[in-house]
Design a protein around this motif. Sequence first.
Motif, mmCIF file in Angstrom:
data_model
loop_
_atom_site.group_PDB
_atom_site.id
_atom_site.type_symbol
_atom_site.label_atom_id
_atom_site.label_comp_id
_atom_site.label_asym_id
_atom_site.label_seq_id
_atom_site.Cartn_x
_atom_site.Cartn_y
_atom_site.Cartn_z
ATOM 1 N N TYR A 221 7.434 -68.006 15.455
ATOM 2 C CA TYR A 221 7.569 -66.606 15.065
ATOM 3 C C TYR A 221 8.933 -66.271 14.481
ATOM 4 O O TYR A 221 9.056 -65.290 13.727
ATOM 5 C CB TYR A 221 7.269 -65.701 16.264
ATOM 6 N N GLU A 222 9.944 -67.056 14.801
ATOM 7 C CA GLU A 222 11.269 -66.874 14.202
ATOM 8 C C GLU A 222 11.716 -68.224 13.676
ATOM 9 O O GLU A 222 12.101 -69.109 14.447
ATOM 10 C CB GLU A 222 12.263 -66.338 15.234
ATOM 11 N N ALA A 223 11.628 -68.400 12.363
ATOM 12 C CA ALA A 223 11.875 -69.702 11.755
ATOM 13 C C ALA A 223 13.034 -69.611 10.775
ATOM 14 O O ALA A 223 12.942 -68.932 9.745
ATOM 15 C CB ALA A 223 10.625 -70.209 11.044
ATOM 16 N N ALA A 224 14.131 -70.268 11.105
ATOM 17 C CA ALA A 224 15.261 -70.400 10.186
ATOM 18 C C ALA A 224 15.109 -71.739 9.472
ATOM 19 O O ALA A 224 15.099 -72.795 10.120
ATOM 20 C CB ALA A 224 16.576 -70.324 10.946
ATOM 21 N N ILE A 225 14.986 -71.698 8.164
ATOM 22 C CA ILE A 225 14.663 -72.885 7.385
ATOM 23 C C ILE A 225 15.937 -73.559 6.881
ATOM 24 O O ILE A 225 16.844 -72.896 6.381
ATOM 25 C CB ILE A 225 13.766 -72.520 6.183
ATOM 26 N N GLY A 226 15.987 -74.879 6.995
ATOM 27 C CA GLY A 226 17.111 -75.647 6.448
ATOM 28 C C GLY A 226 18.444 -75.204 7.015
ATOM 29 O O GLY A 226 18.612 -75.065 8.232
ATOM 30 N N GLN A 227 19.408 -74.949 6.123
ATOM 31 C CA GLN A 227 20.752 -74.587 6.555
ATOM 32 C C GLN A 227 20.809 -73.232 7.258
ATOM 33 O O GLN A 227 21.793 -72.935 7.940
ATOM 34 C CB GLN A 227 21.707 -74.591 5.358
ATOM 35 N N ALA A 228 19.765 -72.421 7.099
ATOM 36 C CA ALA A 228 19.736 -71.149 7.825
ATOM 37 C C ALA A 228 19.756 -71.376 9.331
ATOM 38 O O ALA A 228 20.254 -70.536 10.092
ATOM 39 C CB ALA A 228 18.501 -70.347 7.428
ATOM 40 N N GLN A 229 19.218 -72.514 9.769
ATOM 41 C CA GLN A 229 19.246 -72.838 11.197
ATOM 42 C C GLN A 229 20.681 -73.011 11.680
ATOM 43 O O GLN A 229 21.043 -72.544 12.765
ATOM 44 C CB GLN A 229 18.438 -74.113 11.458
ATOM 45 N N GLN A 230 21.521 -73.659 10.870
ATOM 46 C CA GLN A 230 22.931 -73.813 11.238
ATOM 47 C C GLN A 230 23.647 -72.469 11.252
ATOM 48 O O GLN A 230 24.504 -72.212 12.107
ATOM 49 C CB GLN A 230 23.617 -74.773 10.266
ATOM 50 N N LEU A 231 23.306 -71.606 10.291
ATOM 51 C CA LEU A 231 23.932 -70.280 10.260
ATOM 52 C C LEU A 231 23.593 -69.492 11.512
ATOM 53 O O LEU A 231 24.403 -68.697 12.001
ATOM 54 C CB LEU A 231 23.472 -69.523 9.011
ATOM 55 N N ARG A 232 22.404 -69.695 12.050
ATOM 56 C CA ARG A 232 22.005 -69.003 13.271
ATOM 57 C C ARG A 232 22.712 -69.590 14.486
ATOM 58 O O ARG A 232 23.161 -68.859 15.375
ATOM 59 C CB ARG A 232 20.490 -69.078 13.463
ATOM 60 N N GLU A 233 22.835 -70.911 14.523
ATOM 61 C CA GLU A 233 23.373 -71.566 15.709
ATOM 62 C C GLU A 233 24.901 -71.579 15.747
ATOM 63 O O GLU A 233 25.493 -71.612 16.832
ATOM 64 C CB GLU A 233 22.844 -73.002 15.777
ATOM 65 N N LYS A 234 25.554 -71.587 14.579
ATOM 66 C CA LYS A 234 27.020 -71.704 14.518
ATOM 67 C C LYS A 234 27.601 -70.554 13.713
ATOM 68 O O LYS A 234 28.431 -70.742 12.831
ATOM 69 C CB LYS A 234 27.411 -73.045 13.904
ATOM 70 N N ARG A 235 27.144 -69.349 14.001
ATOM 71 C CA ARG A 235 27.443 -68.209 13.130
ATOM 72 C C ARG A 235 28.932 -67.910 13.004
ATOM 73 O O ARG A 235 29.423 -67.672 11.899
ATOM 74 C CB ARG A 235 26.671 -66.984 13.602
ATOM 75 N N GLU A 236 29.671 -67.921 14.104
ATOM 76 C CA GLU A 236 31.095 -67.576 14.037
ATOM 77 C C GLU A 236 31.873 -68.642 13.278
ATOM 78 O O GLU A 236 32.701 -68.350 12.405
ATOM 79 C CB GLU A 236 31.681 -67.386 15.441
ATOM 80 N N GLU A 237 31.613 -69.896 13.591
ATOM 81 C CA GLU A 237 32.305 -71.005 12.931
ATOM 82 C C GLU A 237 32.036 -71.015 11.423
ATOM 83 O O GLU A 237 32.938 -71.145 10.599
ATOM 84 C CB GLU A 237 31.855 -72.335 13.550
ATOM 85 N N LEU A 238 30.775 -70.864 11.055
ATOM 86 C CA LEU A 238 30.413 -70.934 9.638
ATOM 87 C C LEU A 238 30.822 -69.683 8.886
ATOM 88 O O LEU A 238 31.116 -69.738 7.693
ATOM 89 C CB LEU A 238 28.898 -71.184 9.494
ATOM 90 N N PHE A 239 30.887 -68.551 9.568
ATOM 91 C CA PHE A 239 31.377 -67.323 8.918
ATOM 92 C C PHE A 239 32.787 -67.532 8.399
ATOM 93 O O PHE A 239 33.125 -67.173 7.272
ATOM 94 C CB PHE A 239 31.327 -66.139 9.870
ATOM 95 N N GLU A 240 33.623 -68.121 9.231
ATOM 96 C CA GLU A 240 35.017 -68.350 8.817
ATOM 97 C C GLU A 240 35.078 -69.331 7.651
ATOM 98 O O GLU A 240 35.847 -69.145 6.704
ATOM 99 C CB GLU A 240 35.838 -68.882 9.998
ATOM 100 N N MET A 241 34.292 -70.379 7.692
ATOM 101 C CA MET A 241 34.289 -71.367 6.615
ATOM 102 C C MET A 241 33.768 -70.780 5.305
ATOM 103 O O MET A 241 34.344 -71.000 4.235
ATOM 104 C CB MET A 241 33.422 -72.565 7.006
#
Length: 244
Positions: A221-241
């Motif tokens: 029901y909530e599917a993050a595809i490809g790199q979107a999965q990383q954005l969901r799991e590592k949001r703070e780290e990837l936001f800065e990058m």
Amino acid sequence: MQLSHNTILITGGTSGIGLAFAKEFKQRDNTVIICGRREDKLEQIMLQHPGIITHVCDVADEKQREELVEWLVTNYPDVNVLINNAGIQLDTDLTNPCNLDRVRAEIETNLVAPIHLSSLMAPHLRDKNGAAIINISSGLAFAPLAFMPVYCATKAAIHSISLSLRHQLKDTHVKVFEIAPPSVDTELGHDRREDKDQSHGGIPVDEFLAGAIEALQNDVYEAAIGQAQQLREKREELFEMMNK
């Protein structure tokens, strides 16, 4: 979710992800209806893809949304799936007075339209077998790109709305999905490019589509595809990058 023998409305179906969904679901023996603002594009799609039904509608307009649903349930009463896909992506500098017409257009298209269409369709969908509402959000809902803050905020809101709508419909047959794409190679964001025919970049549409179809088939029901999965799991780290 059953992937065949549905009647499906797809907003923003004239290009990119919306058109890819339309072609895929048509091949899977569904009745597929797409809507979009551009009548010339809809006519072209009818010629290139016989069997896909088209309807002119600007989902940013409240009256047109209401007319769309009235037309839909009157002419295609078996409709049981709504895909809220239409969206626009604009850059906005919040450090200077912003153009509120652009802000309102982005919010109306990306957020108000899915909310309104879902609410208009929900009473009809409750009585249909295999019913589903599929909201297209974005990996940027979780880790935004700061130069397009309104777009990212609308997609974060779609994530929240999907959670609430799923809860409100939990005692019905209506399934509520959220599909969060990564960057996909479509025309999204052409407003900020000098060459309006240049694509967005990102993964091929077919690669995204394969992941989305797998998620729907397996009731993810909530599917993050490809790199979107990383954005969901590592949001703070990837936001800065992403925003260096």
